[in-house]
Write a protein that holds these residues in place. Sequence first.
Motif, mmCIF file in Angstrom:
data_model
loop_
_atom_site.group_PDB
_atom_site.id
_atom_site.type_symbol
_atom_site.label_atom_id
_atom_site.label_comp_id
_atom_site.label_asym_id
_atom_site.label_seq_id
_atom_site.Cartn_x
_atom_site.Cartn_y
_atom_site.Cartn_z
ATOM 1 N N THR A 1 38.716 15.656 15.445
ATOM 2 C CA THR A 1 39.479 16.891 15.607
ATOM 3 C C THR A 1 40.060 17.338 14.274
ATOM 4 O OG1 THR A 1 40.093 16.100 17.813
ATOM 5 C CG2 THR A 1 41.263 18.022 16.967
ATOM 6 N N THR A 2 40.648 16.404 13.552
ATOM 7 C CA THR A 2 41.234 16.728 12.252
ATOM 8 C C THR A 2 40.164 17.110 11.245
ATOM 9 O OG1 THR A 2 43.031 15.177 12.742
ATOM 10 C CG2 THR A 2 42.814 15.915 10.467
ATOM 11 N N ASP A 3 38.995 16.468 11.316
ATOM 12 C CA ASP A 3 37.889 16.841 10.424
ATOM 13 C C ASP A 3 37.500 18.311 10.608
ATOM 14 O OD1 ASP A 3 37.762 14.376 9.280
ATOM 15 O OD2 ASP A 3 35.780 13.843 10.042
ATOM 16 N N ALA A 4 37.434 18.743 11.863
ATOM 17 C CA ALA A 4 37.085 20.142 12.140
ATOM 18 C C ALA A 4 38.132 21.078 11.542
ATOM 19 C CB ALA A 4 36.976 20.362 13.649
ATOM 20 N N LEU A 5 39.401 20.691 11.672
ATOM 21 C CA LEU A 5 40.486 21.484 11.103
ATOM 22 C C LEU A 5 40.384 21.527 9.587
ATOM 23 C CD1 LEU A 5 43.271 22.901 11.175
ATOM 24 C CD2 LEU A 5 44.306 20.609 11.240
ATOM 25 N N GLU A 6 40.181 20.382 8.969
ATOM 26 C CA GLU A 6 40.157 20.315 7.508
ATOM 27 C C GLU A 6 39.012 21.127 6.915
ATOM 28 O OE1 GLU A 6 42.360 15.975 6.923
ATOM 29 O OE2 GLU A 6 40.162 16.096 6.917
ATOM 30 N N SER A 7 37.884 21.171 7.599
ATOM 31 C CA SER A 7 36.757 21.956 7.079
ATOM 32 C C SER A 7 37.090 23.443 7.081
ATOM 33 C CB SER A 7 35.494 21.686 7.895
ATOM 34 O OG SER A 7 35.610 22.196 9.215
ATOM 35 N N LYS A 8 37.797 23.914 8.113
ATOM 36 C CA LYS A 8 38.172 25.325 8.182
ATOM 37 C C LYS A 8 39.241 25.667 7.146
ATOM 38 C CE LYS A 8 37.051 25.918 13.107
ATOM 39 N NZ LYS A 8 35.671 26.293 12.793
ATOM 40 N N LEU A 9 40.204 24.770 6.971
ATOM 41 C CA LEU A 9 41.257 25.019 5.993
ATOM 42 C C LEU A 9 40.689 25.072 4.579
ATOM 43 C CD1 LEU A 9 44.058 22.733 7.462
ATOM 44 C CD2 LEU A 9 44.121 25.228 7.291
ATOM 45 N N ALA A 10 39.756 24.186 4.278
ATOM 46 C CA ALA A 10 39.122 24.200 2.965
ATOM 47 C C ALA A 10 38.370 25.508 2.739
ATOM 48 C CB ALA A 10 38.176 23.009 2.824
ATOM 49 N N ALA A 11 37.642 25.954 3.749
ATOM 50 C CA ALA A 11 36.887 27.204 3.619
ATOM 51 C C ALA A 11 37.818 28.401 3.453
ATOM 52 C CB ALA A 11 35.989 27.396 4.839
ATOM 53 N N LEU A 12 38.918 28.422 4.204
ATOM 54 C CA LEU A 12 39.873 29.526 4.096
ATOM 55 C C LEU A 12 40.454 29.619 2.690
ATOM 56 C CD1 LEU A 12 42.008 29.393 7.389
ATOM 57 C CD2 LEU A 12 40.728 31.365 6.524
ATOM 58 N N GLU A 13 40.775 28.463 2.110
ATOM 59 C CA GLU A 13 41.411 28.432 0.796
ATOM 60 C C GLU A 13 40.390 28.389 -0.327
ATOM 61 O OE1 GLU A 13 43.900 29.448 -0.988
ATOM 62 O OE2 GLU A 13 45.397 28.358 0.182
ATOM 63 N N TYR B 1 46.399 15.594 18.195
ATOM 64 C CA TYR B 1 47.033 16.597 19.063
ATOM 65 C C TYR B 1 47.536 17.768 18.231
ATOM 66 C CZ TYR B 1 50.337 18.706 22.338
ATOM 67 O OH TYR B 1 51.020 19.589 23.132
ATOM 68 N N GLU B 2 48.229 17.468 17.127
ATOM 69 C CA GLU B 2 48.722 18.530 16.256
ATOM 70 C C GLU B 2 47.554 19.266 15.587
ATOM 71 O OE1 GLU B 2 52.310 17.734 17.531
ATOM 72 O OE2 GLU B 2 52.042 19.255 16.010
ATOM 73 N N SER B 3 46.498 18.528 15.266
ATOM 74 C CA SER B 3 45.324 19.154 14.660
ATOM 75 C C SER B 3 44.709 20.184 15.590
ATOM 76 C CB SER B 3 44.270 18.093 14.306
ATOM 77 O OG SER B 3 44.738 17.208 13.323
ATOM 78 N N ASN B 4 44.652 19.855 16.874
ATOM 79 C CA ASN B 4 44.084 20.780 17.841
ATOM 80 C C ASN B 4 44.940 22.036 17.976
ATOM 81 O OD1 ASN B 4 43.646 21.806 20.832
ATOM 82 N ND2 ASN B 4 41.832 20.641 20.253
ATOM 83 N N LYS B 5 46.259 21.858 17.992
ATOM 84 C CA LYS B 5 47.152 23.021 18.071
ATOM 85 C C LYS B 5 47.008 23.903 16.832
ATOM 86 C CE LYS B 5 51.314 22.485 19.755
ATOM 87 N NZ LYS B 5 52.701 21.977 19.968
ATOM 88 N N LEU B 6 46.851 23.256 15.685
ATOM 89 C CA LEU B 6 46.702 24.011 14.448
ATOM 90 C C LEU B 6 45.373 24.755 14.403
ATOM 91 C CD1 LEU B 6 47.887 24.829 11.787
ATOM 92 C CD2 LEU B 6 47.317 22.583 10.856
ATOM 93 N N LEU B 7 44.327 24.146 14.936
ATOM 94 C CA LEU B 7 43.042 24.849 15.047
ATOM 95 C C LEU B 7 43.177 26.127 15.867
ATOM 96 C CD1 LEU B 7 40.503 21.921 15.595
ATOM 97 C CD2 LEU B 7 40.254 23.749 13.904
ATOM 98 N N LYS B 8 43.916 26.041 16.950
ATOM 99 C CA LYS B 8 44.119 27.222 17.795
ATOM 100 C C LYS B 8 44.958 28.273 17.080
ATOM 101 C CE LYS B 8 43.691 24.566 22.070
ATOM 102 N NZ LYS B 8 44.400 23.989 23.246
ATOM 103 N N GLY B 9 45.967 27.806 16.316
ATOM 104 C CA GLY B 9 46.774 28.752 15.558
ATOM 105 C C GLY B 9 45.962 29.489 14.513
ATOM 106 N N LEU B 10 45.031 28.776 13.872
ATOM 107 C CA LEU B 10 44.213 29.398 12.835
ATOM 108 C C LEU B 10 43.371 30.549 13.366
ATOM 109 C CD1 LEU B 10 42.794 26.481 10.642
ATOM 110 C CD2 LEU B 10 44.615 28.082 10.083
ATOM 111 N N ARG B 11 43.007 30.484 14.619
ATOM 112 C CA ARG B 11 42.133 31.516 15.183
ATOM 113 C C ARG B 11 42.760 32.910 15.131
ATOM 114 N NH1 ARG B 11 37.849 30.493 19.052
ATOM 115 N NH2 ARG B 11 36.934 28.492 18.508
ATOM 116 N N THR B 12 44.073 32.954 15.158
ATOM 117 C CA THR B 12 44.741 34.260 15.116
ATOM 118 C C THR B 12 45.399 34.528 13.768
ATOM 119 O OG1 THR B 12 46.788 33.306 16.035
ATOM 120 C CG2 THR B 12 45.194 34.232 17.593
ATOM 121 N N LEU B 13 45.194 33.655 12.780
ATOM 122 C CA LEU B 13 45.852 33.815 11.486
ATOM 123 C C LEU B 13 45.602 35.183 10.852
ATOM 124 C CD1 LEU B 13 47.515 32.606 9.130
ATOM 125 C CD2 LEU B 13 45.355 31.702 8.218
#
Length: 385
Positions: free
Chosen positions: A64-76, A242-254
């Motif tokens: 779950t965190t890996d999926a989040l980290e890949s999106k954060l890296a791409a965004l930045e 758990y926090e990673s999943n919530k953050l993934l959902k938050g990113l969708r509307t960033l």
Amino acid sequence: MRDIYTRAQHIVTKIDEDTDVFGGAVIPPTFENTIYRYPDFDTVVETNKGAISRYSYGKNRNPTTDALESKLAALEKGEASRCFASGTAAIYTTLLSILNQDSHVITINNVYGRVSDFLRNVFAKFGVESTFVPGDQLEDFSNAIQANTKLIYLESPTSWHFELQDIRTIMELAKKHNLKVVMDNTWATPIFQNPLEYGVDAVIHSASKYLGGHSDLVAGVVVASREFIANLPQIGAVLSPYESNKLLKGLRTLPLRMERHENNANIIADYLDKEHKISVVHYPGLHSFRQYELAVQQMKGCSGLMSFELESDKEGVKRFINSLRHISIGGSWGGFESVIYAAAMSGEDKELESRGFGITQVRLSVGLEDSTTLLEDIHGALQSV
């Protein structure tokens, strides 16, 4: 402007890479595992040597965190990222990865308080020297460089005074002296500013703010090259799945949220700038802001956090704060709801002045509510000043 939102929206909603991994799930599931089963003895050995990449222990990696980290890296616009249990943990780990005994760091006077505390009270115990500079002139940094300087730590804009540092010229100076540069980009978010494009070595975010966006999680992230991220020490401050999943959902509307934050903030800042009971508004999006031209040059837009100073005294600030009916008092920022905080709540007058704060300075995080509601609340509260 529309291009920056479109690009970001594509990144945060892209599921192609996740689909194969998560069996077609549109939302990556939460993997709560602490351990993962190995098929045989040799696989353990090869994994420990780094010859095989697989999940082994939740403290190290989590799908779950890996999926989040890949999106954060791409965004930045970075190669890789690492998530932490808080922005503070991200900062502390990054400093640990760069600084050693007898090294020297240069940062700005109005840097986030925890950074100041770490450098003055923790790293100083181990012989790390720190120099704090105003930061709005290149000479501030060049004059502070010593033979043992290893790092320049930036925060642009800062979160109370909103001073900017000229990233491009600072990077030219840093490269000349072979210095690392780390920058806190929490205020602007990857939507409005991408410091890695200027050559900054690592970018830090308190993901509890705009990246999460709903005031319901605490997290931090470092984005950098793969080599930089691989060399970050493991101090156990990992982000839970758990926090990673919530953050993934938050990113969708960033992208959508940041567009609304900026629109609302421009309306509020313009109103405050013309209000006679306000002496000054600190917001990079205002034409009257002293570094407005630099803001336009290195940022694509502005978020919703600003501060202003009342033409009053401490009692007037108290009346103003207590008269607000919609905007809440809160120490953090970046969520849906608008929150406000007064500098006078944080110390005695002389202490605040020594730290560069105005006694009547108030910080406002403009949320996503209807701007008319916010204007009416502020206007009503100003009648008590």
